[in-house]
Design a protein around this motif. Structure first.
Motif, short mmCIF file in Angstrom:
data_model
loop_
_atom_site.label_atom_id
_atom_site.label_comp_id
_atom_site.label_asym_id
_atom_site.label_seq_id
_atom_site.Cartn_x
_atom_site.Cartn_y
_atom_site.Cartn_z
N LEU A 66 23.69 -8.03 22.50
CA LEU A 66 24.97 -8.33 21.86
C LEU A 66 24.88 -8.10 20.35
N GLY A 67 23.78 -8.56 19.74
CA GLY A 67 23.62 -8.35 18.31
C GLY A 67 23.57 -6.88 17.95
N LEU A 68 22.83 -6.09 18.74
CA LEU A 68 22.75 -4.64 18.49
C LEU A 68 24.11 -3.99 18.68
N ALA A 69 24.80 -4.33 19.77
CA ALA A 69 26.10 -3.71 20.05
C ALA A 69 27.12 -4.02 18.97
N LEU A 70 27.21 -5.28 18.57
CA LEU A 70 28.20 -5.66 17.55
C LEU A 70 27.80 -5.14 16.18
N GLY A 71 26.49 -5.12 15.88
CA GLY A 71 26.06 -4.57 14.60
C GLY A 71 26.47 -3.12 14.46
N ILE A 72 26.27 -2.33 15.52
CA ILE A 72 26.69 -0.92 15.50
C ILE A 72 28.20 -0.81 15.46
N ASP A 73 28.85 -1.63 16.27
CA ASP A 73 30.31 -1.59 16.38
C ASP A 73 30.97 -1.86 15.02
N TYR A 74 30.61 -2.97 14.39
CA TYR A 74 31.22 -3.34 13.13
C TYR A 74 30.88 -2.33 12.03
N SER A 75 29.64 -1.85 12.02
CA SER A 75 29.23 -0.90 10.98
C SER A 75 29.96 0.42 11.13
N LEU A 76 30.21 0.82 12.35
CA LEU A 76 30.93 2.07 12.58
C LEU A 76 32.31 2.02 11.93
N PHE A 77 33.02 0.92 12.10
CA PHE A 77 34.34 0.79 11.50
C PHE A 77 34.26 0.75 9.97
#
Length: 779
Positions: free
Chosen positions: A240-251
């Motif tokens: 979850l931390g990896l997925a959200l870290g990538i997700d938020y950074s992408l935006f």
């Protein structure tokens, strides 16, 4: 607050990054020992009847409920000299250990009393015992027992039971986490390079994702100091931390590059990014965190630990995205676009560089226009398709996990479980133990109760202090140690699957037998029933809590009471479709050969609840990202006509479609990394969330949401006058920015991190134009 964080990142970027590095190092050191403090189990409520019965058994009746089962097999038979010698050696070795109690074996009990411990073909026999260890220490102690256990020549020795199963699953979960992340990182990098082109820009989300993983380990370690945390939280929260870290950074990176193309210098672009995309990231993080916080209403620590850890992990990923990432962007400036891997490819194949066009000319815009022109059929057909996909969930069944959740090739305990189910008339792992804590009579007085229990259909034998019984007749002597000052225990043997409907009926029939004292029931069937009761009672409250908080947050975000209701309904549809698919795959067993798991006819009960809370939050995550840009366009449009609403929807999708579909794909890749797990409910968790995210981003956000917003027109933004006035006072509002303008090119100060104060002032004053231009190919 976000503006202050942005100014800190702009004015002190090196200090922020050095501080972040120190935090990562400290978190890495602190979190390195986290696996030693995580616990197995936690599926049942500590206040349930089965939990109370198990506690009494473990404290006062040694070995009455074994968690260690050793199977000795030889072609010469369990009564051969080699088998007898091996059984005697193993029994003696176990009896000499301080951490093992209640040892019983086929050879020590003899062919009569121990008949239930010999296989039907006579080739195998069992030694049973209990490992005396806490939930935290049980996996480690069981692993040592497995390693040290004598394995004499001439026989095959397999070690199973709940204790060794926890050790094997803990080891497997740790390996799966490493493999899943190793698979997700390179694939995510490839996708990010396709999205950004630049190797530098592609690396930033992965960097924030790595920071999120390290901080997640420290958060897990911290939570173990005041609460029980499940071993499975290691996989799920790091993913979850990896997925959200990538997700938020992408935006964030996408918005930063967009603001640079609009002509802002670097500090102003960073400030504008944090004020817009950063605001959306924080709001999205709050929605996901609140959805996970709803798990606190459940009594089992398997779910509670995700409430504690999940909230902290989500907020840590968001903080890294709005503070650490802006500091890196400030230092990089336009160098964020360096090392464009597409340039040499274009040269190699003689392709022209893509030109940038206005959003109105993009494929995303044209797609939404096409959808809104056919809004009724698109809405009807999409809704019908999601309902059809979700239909299997109506027949879902939930149950307690056993050794079948792990593949036979990965676990010795699984092979023992298969042997018990297939080769023994009585499954030692499926027995029910009846505890009579108020019993103060003689041991012999238990005979009538044991006799009545043995007459219940499905019972093979009943062992008690008053004798051993089968089919209402005494067939063996009384068992020692089953009656003492704490009460009495009676052990009921069966070959019925405790997780099946027949197992439930058998337990109900046993409860109906009148005993000499109030009875508590322990064992797999009782635990299964208690798990379902502990989940079904709080589930409506958790669902209501999630729905209420999501509604309030979206109202504060949009000022509308219609959009929150629409979002809740569409999220429910996407979740239903994903859950229906998971029932079709994991409960009914389709694709079991491809995925390498054993279908049991039910889903592990805690996982759908955990998936519901997390998936609902993630679905709302994309709703927030899309609505934030639609709302920006709506505010800038004049808000006068239905056409303004339709144009705002199309522009919102055109500006964000490529980004949020890429974010969904990246998040799905991370979750699919869990699909390599050898533990079936981890596969269910990962693949189920991946499917939910993809269905939500591709089907709901690109088709159903635009169609529904077109049908509702200006009504999308409606709220009662009283609530409109309330939103004007306390809502999360943002001034509309000027209309889009063509990219102005890079200014003289845009190449570096200087000019932050003046640029930030200009951004605050609304100087930033947001053209949202996209590539000519519409992506």
């Amino acid at each position: 607050m976000l503006t202050r964080l942005a100014r800190l990142a702009i004015n002190r970027p090196k200090w922020v990054l050095v501080g972040a590095l120190l935090v990562v190092v400290v978190c890495g050191v602190f979190g390195a020992s986290v696996t030693d403090r995580l616990k197995a189990g936690g599926y049942t409520s500590p206040d349930s009847q089965s939990a109370r019965a198990t506690k009494l058994i473990n404290e006062h009746f040694d070995g009455a409920q074994p968690n260690l089962i050793v199977a000795v097999t030889t072609d010469a038979g369990a009564d051969s000299a080699a088998a007898r010698a091996a059984g005697a050696e193993i029994t003696r070795w176990m009896g000499e250990r301080d951490d093992i109690e209640g040892v019983q074996s086929y050879w020590s009990l003899g062919p009569g009393a121990g008949a239930a411990l010999r296989s039907e073909d006579g080739d195998s026999a069992l030694v049973t015992a209990r490992i005396d260890a806490s939930d935290t220490d049980l996996p480690k102690v069981a692993e040592r027992v497995k390693e040290d256990l004598p394995r004499p020549d001439g026989v095959t020795v397999l070690v199973g039971g709940y204790g060794p199963l926890t050790a094997e699953m803990e080891s497997q979960v740790t390996r799966d986490a490493t493999i899943g992340e190793a698979v997700a990182f390179p694939i995510s990098l490839i996708v990010l390079m396709v999205v950004f082109g630049s190797l530098v820009a592609a690396g930033l989300p992965l960097l924030i994702g790595a920071v999120s993983i390290v901080t997640t380990l420290a958060i897990l370690r911290l939570v173990t100091t005041f609460a029980d945390v499940s071993i499975y939280a290691l996989n799920m929260t790091t993913v979850l931390g990896l997925a959200l870290g990538i997700d938020y950074s992408l935006f964030m990176v996408s918005r930063f590059r967009e603001e640079l193309r609009n002509g802002l210098d670097v500090p102003a672009a960073v400030l504008r990014t944090v004020q817009t995309a950063g605001r959306t990231v924080m709001f999205s993080a709050v929605t996901v965190a609140l959805a996970l916080a709803a798990l606190i209403v459940f009594p089992m620590f398997f779910l509670k630990s995700f409430a504690y850890v999940g909230v902290a992990v989500v907020m840590a990923a968001a903080l890294a995205a709005v503070l650490v990432l802006p500091a890196a962007l400030t230092l990089l400036g336009h160098r964020v676009d360096r090392y464009d891997v597409r340039v040499p490819l274009r040269r190699r194949f003689g392709l022209k560089p893509p030109r940038w066009v206005a959003p109105e000319e993009s494929r995303w815009y044209r797609m939404v226009v096409a959808v809104t022109r056919r809004a009724v059929p698109v809405a009807v057909l999409t809704t019908a398709a999601l309902l059809v996909l979700g239909a299997p969930f109506l027949s879902s069944k939930w149950g307690y996990p056993d050794d079948r959740v792990i593949t036979a090739s990965a676990a010795e305990s699984r092979r023992v479980g298969d042997l018990l189910r297939e080769g023994f008339a009585q499954d030692a792992a499926a027995s029910t133990t009846v505890v009579l804590p108020g019993y103060d009579g003689a041991a012999g007085e238990l005979a009538p109760y044991a006799t009545a229990l043995s007459r219940v259909d499905g019972v093979t034998t009943v062992v008690s202090g008053g004798g051993t019984f089968a089919d209402g007749a005494r067939v063996g002597p009384a068992a020692a140690g089953m009656v003492n000052d704490a009460g009495a225990v009676v052990r009921v043997g069966t070959a019925v699957d405790p997780y099946s409907d027949d197992g439930e009926r058998l337990l109900d029939a046993l409860r109906d037998v009148r005993g000499p004292a109030d009875a508590l029931f322990a064992g797999a069937a009782a635990e299964n029933q208690d798990v379902l009761d502990a989940l079904t009672e709080p589930l409506p409250y958790a669902a209501a809590l999630i729905a209420l908080t999501m509604f309030v947050l979206l109202f504060l975000f949009t000022g509308s009471v219609v959009l929150p209701v629409k979002a809740l309904l569409m999220n429910t549809l996407s979740l239903a479709a994903a859950f229906g698919a998971m029932v079709w795959v994991f409960q009914e067993g389709h694709l079991s050969g491809l995925l390498g798991f054993t279908p049991t006819g039910y889903l592990v009960a805690n996982i759908p609840v955990l998936m519901f809370c997390l998936a609902f939050g993630l679905s709302m995550d994309y709703e927030v990202f899309l609505l934030s840009r639609i709302r920006e366009e709506w505010l800038a449009s004049g808000r006068a006509t239905t056409e303004d609403n339709t144009h705002a929807v199309a522009m919102g999708v055109a500006r964000t479609g490529r980004v949020f579909t890429a974010a969904a794909l990246l998040m799905a890749i991370v979750f699919i990394g869990m699909g390599v797990s050898k533990v079936s409910f981890m596969q269910l968790f990962g693949l189920g969330l991946a499917l939910t995210v993809l269905v939500d981003a591709v089907v709901v956000r690109c088709l159903l949401a635009p169609a529904m917003m077109r049908l509702m027109g200006r009504f999308n933004w409606w709220a009662p006058p009283a609530l409109s006035r309330l939103h004007a006072r306390i809502g999360l509002t943002e001034e509309a920015h000027p209309a889009a303008a063509p990219p102005a090119g890079r200014g003289a100060s845009a190449g570096g991190p200087t000019g932050g104060k003046d640029a930030a002032t200009r951004a605050d004053a609304g100087a930033a134009a947001d053209d949202g231009s996209v590539r000519a190919d519409g992506r």
